[in-house]
Scaffold this active site. Structure first.
Site, short mmCIF file in Angstrom:
data_model
loop_
_atom_site.label_atom_id
_atom_site.label_comp_id
_atom_site.label_asym_id
_atom_site.label_seq_id
_atom_site.Cartn_x
_atom_site.Cartn_y
_atom_site.Cartn_z
N ASP A 23 0.73 -1.28 0.13
CA ASP A 23 -0.01 -0.07 -0.11
C ASP A 23 0.76 1.30 0.04
O ASP A 23 1.93 1.30 0.55
CB ASP A 23 -0.87 0.03 1.29
CG ASP A 23 -2.03 1.04 1.13
OD1 ASP A 23 -2.19 1.48 -0.03
OD2 ASP A 23 -2.69 1.43 2.07
N HIS A 40 2.57 3.20 -9.19
CA HIS A 40 2.34 1.68 -9.19
C HIS A 40 3.75 1.27 -10.16
O HIS A 40 3.99 0.26 -9.88
CB HIS A 40 1.07 1.35 -10.21
CG HIS A 40 -0.18 1.83 -9.36
ND1 HIS A 40 -0.25 1.49 -8.23
CD2 HIS A 40 -1.25 2.43 -9.72
CE1 HIS A 40 -1.57 1.91 -7.69
NE2 HIS A 40 -2.24 2.57 -8.66
N LEU A 134 11.58 -19.77 -4.80
CA LEU A 134 10.67 -18.95 -4.14
C LEU A 134 9.28 -19.12 -4.93
O LEU A 134 9.58 -19.03 -6.06
CB LEU A 134 11.07 -17.59 -4.12
CG LEU A 134 9.85 -16.38 -3.59
CD1 LEU A 134 9.72 -16.75 -2.15
CD2 LEU A 134 10.43 -14.90 -4.01
C1 FPP Z 1 -2.05 0.09 -3.39
O1 FPP Z 1 -1.59 1.41 -3.13
C2 FPP Z 1 -1.25 -0.69 -4.51
C3 FPP Z 1 -2.18 -1.21 -5.46
C4 FPP Z 1 -3.52 -1.48 -5.75
C5 FPP Z 1 -1.35 -1.99 -6.73
C6 FPP Z 1 -0.17 -2.57 -6.18
C7 FPP Z 1 0.40 -3.18 -7.75
C8 FPP Z 1 1.94 -3.28 -7.74
C9 FPP Z 1 2.59 -2.82 -6.98
C10 FPP Z 1 2.31 -3.78 -9.28
C11 FPP Z 1 2.60 -5.21 -9.05
C12 FPP Z 1 2.71 -5.67 -10.34
C13 FPP Z 1 2.49 -7.14 -10.61
C14 FPP Z 1 2.37 -7.78 -11.82
C15 FPP Z 1 2.38 -8.05 -9.58
P1 FPP Z 1 -2.65 2.58 -3.58
O2 FPP Z 1 -2.60 2.99 -4.87
O3 FPP Z 1 -3.89 2.28 -2.68
O4 FPP Z 1 -1.59 3.72 -2.66
P2 FPP Z 1 -2.48 4.98 -2.00
O5 FPP Z 1 -3.10 4.18 -0.68
O6 FPP Z 1 -1.48 5.82 -1.47
O7 FPP Z 1 -3.67 5.64 -2.62
#
Ligand code: FPP
Length: 249
Positions: A23, A40, A134
């Site tokens: 997050d 992201h 892993l």
């Molecule tokens: C939450 O942060 C994050 C996500 C919903 C997306 C996570 C995805 C990735 C890290 C990419 C991974 C890729 C693969 C192929 C596995 P948020 O957007 O809710 O952050 P915020 O709370 O600051 O708004």
């Protein structure tokens, strides 16, 4: 009856399975005046560091929450961007992950994905099936409640008697040890519908770092905190032993 679990004094200090709620991507980007999608993208780099860190620390199973059943409620362009990012990452990283010994599995409902993403998911799973350093599980369009319902439906269809053990066999990741440690970055202290069944006795660790900031040092700190926890699984604290230098009656 013999206990099903060992307490931490006898179990390994290294988690057998780490689950991560990644997050904070959006806030990380907004703080830098970047679009949320940039957060992201940098989040993918943090995930690659996490994979390397887990391999280095001999953690055998890692499960990450990449897209929840509730994430469809985000603005349409963010959802489109995330789905496109998953496609790009799978095209770009699957071979490299397999070369590192990473076996990939995707958990969640695939019905909503387009044929291109489903084909990439299936080939990533097939192409990495022989790897065993892993096990990386990626939760995509996953929700803990969805998981319990799909398990209940599968159990009902099987005609087996409805018991806790029978339901557990139909949950996602049933063939793997449950997470020992769940890490959530981004400062929030909630589970957000992740692995609700599987984390009944998981140790929770919350980090104020935003996901793109999470690195090997932060992983090591989380694992060190886990090693200090005493796990009881509903039992009582372990009595001090003579090995602790105390007289035991
Ligand atoms: C939450 O942060 C994050 C996500 C919903 C997306 C996570 C995805 C990735 C890290 C990419 C991974 C890729 C693969 C192929 C596995 P948020 O957007 O809710 O952050 P915020 O709370 O600051 O708004």
């Amino acid at each position: 009856m013999a206990p099903k679990h060992k307490t931490n004094k006898t179990a390994s200090a290294v988690p057998r399975h780490i689950a991560v709620v990644m997050d904070g991507n959006g806030r990380w980007a907004t703080k830098r005046l970047l679009p949320r999608g940039a957060g992201h993208k940098f989040g993918v780099d943090a995930l690659k560091r996490l994979v390397r860190g887990c391999i280095a620390q001999h953690v055998p199973v890692l499960t990450v929450f990449a897209f929840s059943s509730e994430n469809w409620s985000r603005p349409a362009d963010e959802v489109r961007g995330l789905l496109e990012l998953f496609v790009q990452v799978l095209q770009r990283e699957t071979a490299e992950l397999a070369a590192q010994g990473v076996r990939l599995r995707f958990v969640g409902c695939r019905d909503a994905f387009d044929a291109r993403l489903i084909a990439l998911i299936e080939s990533a799973e097939a192409d990495s099936a022989a790897q065993c350093r892993l096990q990386l599980n990626v939760a995509l369009n996953y929700g803990g409640r969805w998981d319990i319902v799909q398990a209940a439906q599968a159990l009902a269809a099987s005609g087996e008697p409805f018991t806790e053990q029978a339901l557990a066999r139909h949950m996602c990741l049933a063939d793997l040890p449950p997470p020992d440690l769940l890490i959530r970055t981004g400062g929030e202290r909630r589970l957000s519908n992740f692995l609700l069944w599987q984390i009944a006795y998981t140790e929770l660790y919350f980090s104020d770092l935003l996901w793109p900031e999470f690195d090997e040092k932060a992983l090591a700190a989380a694992i060190a905190a886990f090693a200090r926890r005493e796990r009881r699984f509903g039992g009582v604290p372990q009595a001090p032993s003579s090995a602790d230098g105390l007289r035991v009656a």
